[in-house]
Design a protein around this motif. Structure first.
Motif, short mmCIF file in Angstrom:
data_model
loop_
_atom_site.label_atom_id
_atom_site.label_comp_id
_atom_site.label_asym_id
_atom_site.label_seq_id
_atom_site.Cartn_x
_atom_site.Cartn_y
_atom_site.Cartn_z
N SER A 258 46.45 44.84 50.80
CA SER A 258 45.91 43.48 50.86
C SER A 258 46.89 42.42 50.35
O SER A 258 46.58 41.24 50.38
CB SER A 258 44.60 43.40 50.07
N GLU A 259 48.05 42.83 49.88
CA GLU A 259 49.03 41.88 49.35
C GLU A 259 49.83 41.20 50.45
O GLU A 259 50.12 41.81 51.48
CB GLU A 259 50.02 42.59 48.41
N ASN A 260 50.21 39.95 50.21
CA ASN A 260 51.15 39.24 51.06
C ASN A 260 52.53 39.47 50.44
O ASN A 260 52.90 38.81 49.48
CB ASN A 260 50.80 37.75 51.12
N VAL A 261 53.27 40.42 50.97
CA VAL A 261 54.54 40.83 50.37
C VAL A 261 55.68 40.04 51.01
O VAL A 261 56.04 40.27 52.16
CB VAL A 261 54.77 42.35 50.52
N THR A 262 56.21 39.09 50.24
CA THR A 262 57.36 38.31 50.68
C THR A 262 58.52 38.55 49.72
O THR A 262 58.32 39.00 48.60
CB THR A 262 57.06 36.81 50.73
N TYR A 263 59.71 38.23 50.19
CA TYR A 263 60.89 38.40 49.35
C TYR A 263 60.78 37.57 48.07
O TYR A 263 60.92 38.10 46.97
CB TYR A 263 62.16 38.02 50.12
N ILE B 254 65.36 52.83 51.48
CA ILE B 254 64.14 53.62 51.25
C ILE B 254 64.50 55.02 50.77
O ILE B 254 63.89 55.55 49.84
CB ILE B 254 63.25 53.65 52.51
N GLY B 255 65.49 55.65 51.38
CA GLY B 255 65.91 56.98 50.92
C GLY B 255 66.36 56.96 49.47
O GLY B 255 66.02 57.85 48.69
N SER B 256 67.10 55.93 49.10
CA SER B 256 67.60 55.83 47.72
C SER B 256 66.48 55.60 46.72
O SER B 256 66.42 56.25 45.67
CB SER B 256 68.64 54.72 47.62
N ILE B 257 65.56 54.67 47.02
CA ILE B 257 64.51 54.39 46.03
C ILE B 257 63.44 55.47 46.00
O ILE B 257 62.74 55.62 45.01
CB ILE B 257 63.88 52.99 46.22
N ARG B 258 63.34 56.25 47.07
CA ARG B 258 62.41 57.39 47.08
C ARG B 258 63.06 58.66 46.52
O ARG B 258 62.41 59.69 46.41
CB ARG B 258 61.88 57.65 48.49
N HIS B 259 64.35 58.59 46.18
CA HIS B 259 65.11 59.74 45.69
C HIS B 259 65.06 60.89 46.70
O HIS B 259 64.88 62.05 46.34
CB HIS B 259 64.63 60.18 44.32
N LYS C 45 56.44 47.87 52.87
CA LYS C 45 55.59 46.92 53.60
C LYS C 45 56.40 45.68 53.98
O LYS C 45 56.27 45.16 55.10
CB LYS C 45 54.38 46.52 52.75
N TRP C 46 57.25 45.22 53.07
CA TRP C 46 58.10 44.05 53.34
C TRP C 46 59.02 44.33 54.54
O TRP C 46 59.16 43.50 55.44
CB TRP C 46 58.88 43.72 52.08
N ALA D 160 58.54 46.58 56.94
CA ALA D 160 57.71 46.73 58.15
C ALA D 160 57.25 45.36 58.69
O ALA D 160 57.07 45.21 59.90
CB ALA D 160 56.51 47.62 57.85
N ALA D 161 57.09 44.38 57.78
CA ALA D 161 56.64 43.05 58.19
C ALA D 161 57.79 42.18 58.69
O ALA D 161 57.59 41.01 59.01
CB ALA D 161 55.94 42.37 57.02
N GLY D 162 59.00 42.72 58.72
CA GLY D 162 60.15 41.95 59.20
C GLY D 162 60.92 41.23 58.11
O GLY D 162 61.63 40.27 58.38
N LYS D 163 60.72 41.64 56.86
CA LYS D 163 61.42 41.08 55.69
C LYS D 163 61.19 39.58 55.51
O LYS D 163 62.15 38.81 55.40
CB LYS D 163 62.91 41.40 55.73
N PRO D 164 59.93 39.13 55.47
CA PRO D 164 59.69 37.68 55.30
C PRO D 164 60.21 37.17 53.97
O PRO D 164 60.11 37.86 52.96
CB PRO D 164 58.17 37.56 55.40
N ASN D 165 60.76 35.96 53.98
CA ASN D 165 61.30 35.38 52.76
C ASN D 165 60.20 34.68 51.95
O ASN D 165 60.11 34.83 50.76
CB ASN D 165 62.43 34.40 53.09
N ASN D 166 59.38 33.88 52.61
CA ASN D 166 58.32 33.14 51.90
C ASN D 166 56.97 33.49 52.45
O ASN D 166 56.78 33.86 53.52
CB ASN D 166 58.54 31.63 52.04
#
Length: 123
Positions: free
Chosen positions: A34-39, A85-90, A114-115, A117-123
């Motif tokens: 449910s979060e709006n995940v922006t940069y 993703i590979g690095s942060i998931r170890h 999620k960010w 997958a959403a196209g890396k939105p900034n705001n």
């Protein structure tokens, strides 16, 4: 009276310090769907807390293996979703990040995914 006031002040500071997230805010609930995940609102604080010690604009060439995560534009110039993703998931065969520290929380990893997958939105 002054001693009592000083004691109460120290107690209040100690309690307040125990209720903060790694970047100073109260720990957010983990409800990624449910979060709006922006940069700017979500991802940058995660990078501040876990990545920019080595991958900042000032340090990436000496500490960060040439990977600059200093700001949104720098991340997008480098960006390799699979590698991050590979690095942060170890993941096997990936360089585990943050290096020599615990893996990011599952919630923060899901926010980064999620960010992306959403196209890396900034705001």
């Amino acid at each position: 009276m002054r001693l009592a006031l000083a004691g109460v002040s120290l107690l209040a500071l100690g309690l307040a310090a125990g209720c903060t997230y790694s970047h100073g805010d109260p720990a957010p609930a983990c409800d990624v769907p449910s979060e709006n995940v922006t940069y700017s609102a979500v991802i940058s604080p995660i990078f501040d807390a876990h990545c920019r010690e080595c991958h900042s604009t000032a340090d990436y060439s000496t500490k960060g293996g040439g990977n600059n995560f200093g700001d949104y534009a720098a991340i997008n110039r480098y960006f390799s979703p699979a590698k991050i993703i590979g690095s942060i998931r170890h993941a096997p065969n990936a360089d585990p990040m943050p290096q020599n520290r615990e893996k990011l929380s599952e919630c923060d990893i899901q926010r980064i995914e999620k960010w992306i997958a959403a196209g890396k939105p900034n705001n």
